[in-house]
Motif scaffolding. Sequence first.
Motif, PDB file in Angstrom:
ATOM      1  N   GLN A 137       6.373  -2.616   3.506  1.00 51.18           N
ATOM      2  CA  GLN A 137       6.035  -2.732   2.255  1.00 51.18           C
ATOM      3  C   GLN A 137       5.937  -4.929   2.555  1.00 51.18           C
ATOM      4  N   GLU A 138       6.870  -5.017   3.235  1.00 50.52           N
ATOM      5  CA  GLU A 138       6.874  -6.601   3.266  1.00 50.52           C
ATOM      6  C   GLU A 138       5.854  -7.465   4.409  1.00 50.52           C
ATOM      7  N   PHE A 139       4.737  -6.465   5.098  1.00 56.14           N
ATOM      8  CA  PHE A 139       3.978  -6.587   5.650  1.00 56.14           C
ATOM      9  C   PHE A 139       2.767  -6.243   5.101  1.00 56.14           C
ATOM     10  N   LEU A 140       2.537  -5.062   4.328  1.00 53.61           N
ATOM     11  CA  LEU A 140       1.905  -4.801   3.273  1.00 53.61           C
ATOM     12  C   LEU A 140       1.328  -5.975   1.868  1.00 53.61           C
ATOM     13  N   GLY A 141       1.990  -6.267   1.648  1.00 53.18           N
ATOM     14  CA  GLY A 141       2.098  -7.686   0.600  1.00 53.18           C
ATOM     15  C   GLY A 141       1.627  -8.858   0.634  1.00 53.18           C
ATOM     16  N   GLU A 142       1.072  -8.923   2.118  1.00 54.84           N
ATOM     17  CA  GLU A 142       0.859 -10.337   2.389  1.00 54.84           C
ATOM     18  C   GLU A 142       0.090 -10.307   3.175  1.00 54.84           C
ATOM     19  N   GLU A 143      -0.952  -8.877   4.106  1.00 59.26           N
ATOM     20  CA  GLU A 143      -2.127  -8.684   4.094  1.00 59.26           C
ATOM     21  C   GLU A 143      -2.512  -8.668   3.522  1.00 59.26           C
ATOM     22  N   GLY A 144      -3.902  -8.463   2.913  1.00 56.29           N
ATOM     23  CA  GLY A 144      -5.048  -8.865   1.903  1.00 56.29           C
ATOM     24  C   GLY A 144      -6.015  -7.686   2.130  1.00 56.29           C
ATOM     25  N   ASN A 145      -6.606  -7.991   3.884  1.00 54.01           N
ATOM     26  CA  ASN A 145      -7.766  -6.705   4.070  1.00 54.01           C
ATOM     27  C   ASN A 145      -6.881  -5.172   4.381  1.00 54.01           C
ATOM     28  N   ILE A 146      -5.940  -4.530   4.342  1.00 52.23           N
ATOM     29  CA  ILE A 146      -5.782  -3.256   4.608  1.00 52.23           C
ATOM     30  C   ILE A 146      -6.182  -2.325   2.849  1.00 52.23           C
ATOM     31  N   GLU A 147      -7.109  -1.513   3.093  1.00 55.06           N
ATOM     32  CA  GLU A 147      -6.933  -0.467   2.299  1.00 55.06           C
ATOM     33  C   GLU A 147      -6.782  -0.071   1.826  1.00 55.06           C
ATOM     34  N   ASN A 148      -6.508   1.331   2.963  1.00 49.49           N
ATOM     35  CA  ASN A 148      -5.844   2.780   3.324  1.00 49.49           C
ATOM     36  C   ASN A 148      -4.929   2.482   4.227  1.00 49.49           C
ATOM     37  N   LEU A 149      -4.125   3.762   4.261  1.00 51.43           N
ATOM     38  CA  LEU A 149      -3.252   3.812   5.362  1.00 51.43           C
ATOM     39  C   LEU A 149      -3.567   3.788   6.784  1.00 51.43           C
ATOM     40  N   ASP A 150      -4.563   4.150   6.921  1.00 52.32           N
ATOM     41  CA  ASP A 150      -5.071   4.558   7.673  1.00 52.32           C
ATOM     42  C   ASP A 150      -5.222   3.061   8.955  1.00 52.32           C
ATOM     43  N   ASP A 151      -5.447   2.231   7.878  1.00 54.86           N
ATOM     44  CA  ASP A 151      -5.841   0.470   8.415  1.00 54.86           C
ATOM     45  C   ASP A 151      -4.144   0.212   9.281  1.00 54.86           C
ATOM     46  N   ILE A 152      -2.864   0.859   8.453  1.00 55.25           N
ATOM     47  CA  ILE A 152      -2.429   0.035   9.139  1.00 55.25           C
ATOM     48  C   ILE A 152      -2.065  -0.081  10.584  1.00 55.25           C
ATOM     49  N   TYR A 153      -2.039   0.528  11.569  1.00 55.88           N
ATOM     50  CA  TYR A 153      -1.702   0.730  12.864  1.00 55.88           C
ATOM     51  C   TYR A 153      -2.647  -0.269  13.734  1.00 55.88           C
ATOM     52  N   SER A 154      -4.101  -0.009  13.009  1.00 54.61           N
ATOM     53  CA  SER A 154      -5.163  -0.929  14.039  1.00 54.61           C
ATOM     54  C   SER A 154      -5.157  -2.461  13.686  1.00 54.61           C
ATOM     55  N   THR A 155      -4.349  -2.605  12.209  1.00 54.30           N
ATOM     56  CA  THR A 155      -4.328  -3.704  11.796  1.00 54.30           C
ATOM     57  C   THR A 155      -2.973  -4.970  12.531  1.00 54.30           C
ATOM     58  N   LEU A 156      -2.285  -3.787  12.583  1.00 56.03           N
ATOM     59  CA  LEU A 156      -1.018  -4.821  13.155  1.00 56.03           C
ATOM     60  C   LEU A 156      -1.099  -4.553  14.950  1.00 56.03           C
ATOM     61  N   VAL A 157      -1.934  -3.584  15.573  1.00 51.68           N
ATOM     62  CA  VAL A 157      -1.556  -3.626  16.730  1.00 51.68           C
ATOM     63  C   VAL A 157      -3.061  -4.898  17.457  1.00 51.68           C
ATOM     64  N   ALA A 158      -3.685  -5.190  15.741  1.00 52.66           N
ATOM     65  CA  ALA A 158      -4.467  -5.923  16.173  1.00 52.66           C
ATOM     66  C   ALA A 158      -4.375  -7.406  17.029  1.00 52.66           C
ATOM     67  N   LYS A 159      -3.138  -8.071  15.591  1.00 51.23           N
ATOM     68  CA  LYS A 159      -2.085  -8.952  15.348  1.00 51.23           C
ATOM     69  C   LYS A 159      -1.610  -9.525  16.602  1.00 51.23           C
ATOM     70  N   VAL A 160      -0.485  -8.096  17.734  1.00 53.49           N
ATOM     71  CA  VAL A 160       0.220  -8.179  18.358  1.00 53.49           C
ATOM     72  C   VAL A 160      -0.389  -7.196  19.422  1.00 53.49           C
ATOM     73  N   ASN A 161      -0.024  -7.877  20.741  1.00 52.70           N
ATOM     74  CA  ASN A 161      -0.327  -7.569  22.028  1.00 52.70           C
ATOM     75  C   ASN A 161       0.888  -6.592  21.993  1.00 52.70           C
ATOM     76  N   VAL A 162       0.525  -5.309  21.309  1.00 50.43           N
ATOM     77  CA  VAL A 162       2.482  -4.376  21.799  1.00 50.43           C
ATOM     78  C   VAL A 162       1.893  -3.723  23.169  1.00 50.43           C
ATOM     79  N   PRO A 163       3.393  -3.587  23.472  1.00 50.72           N
ATOM     80  CA  PRO A 163       3.181  -2.312  24.751  1.00 50.72           C
ATOM     81  C   PRO A 163       2.781  -1.164  24.870  1.00 50.72           C
ATOM     82  N   SER A 164       2.419  -0.778  25.933  1.00 53.62           N
ATOM     83  CA  SER A 164       1.541   0.583  26.048  1.00 53.62           C
ATOM     84  C   SER A 164       2.670   2.002  26.374  1.00 53.62           C
TER      85      SER A 164
END
Length: 146
Positions: free
Chosen positions: A84-111
């Motif tokens: 909820q905090e993340f979505l509150g400050e992130e302005g370019n997420i328009e639906n639930l399916d954008d959450i994962y892709s936006t997060l992994v684009a911002k952070v280099n996550v382990p595989s």
Amino acid sequence: MALKCLQTSYRDCGLSIQATHEKVATKEKIIPEKFTPTSSELRSYFISQTQLNRKQIQYALKELGHYASSIDGIWGKGTSRALQEFLGEEGNIENLDDIYSTLVAKVNVPSKFAEPKRQVVTKQPTKTVNTAKLTGDVRVCADYGF
């Protein structure tokens, strides 16, 4: 005179009209409404992800400073609050399916993530105590198996 202009196939008839400031329409800036899913929508989205994706979401949220708990892939209050905090400050997420892709684009996550260490319980040999040598309350406790 305006009628004559209409009759002459819209040719310039010399009539000019000055616009006044009151009559000029102003463009209003349309601010899109922020995407704010409910807690149950976020939970459904999160638990529908694979175990790896759930851990990657938590990892990214932790790296971005929104999540402070363990990376376990389990939905809880910490994950809910962090999303909820993340979505509150992130302005370019328009639906639930954008959450994962936006997060992994911002952070280099382990595989992959290490499996949690499990405690191995070994069976200890049973000790036999001669309760005949015990006295008082200690003997009563021993007799009852305490």
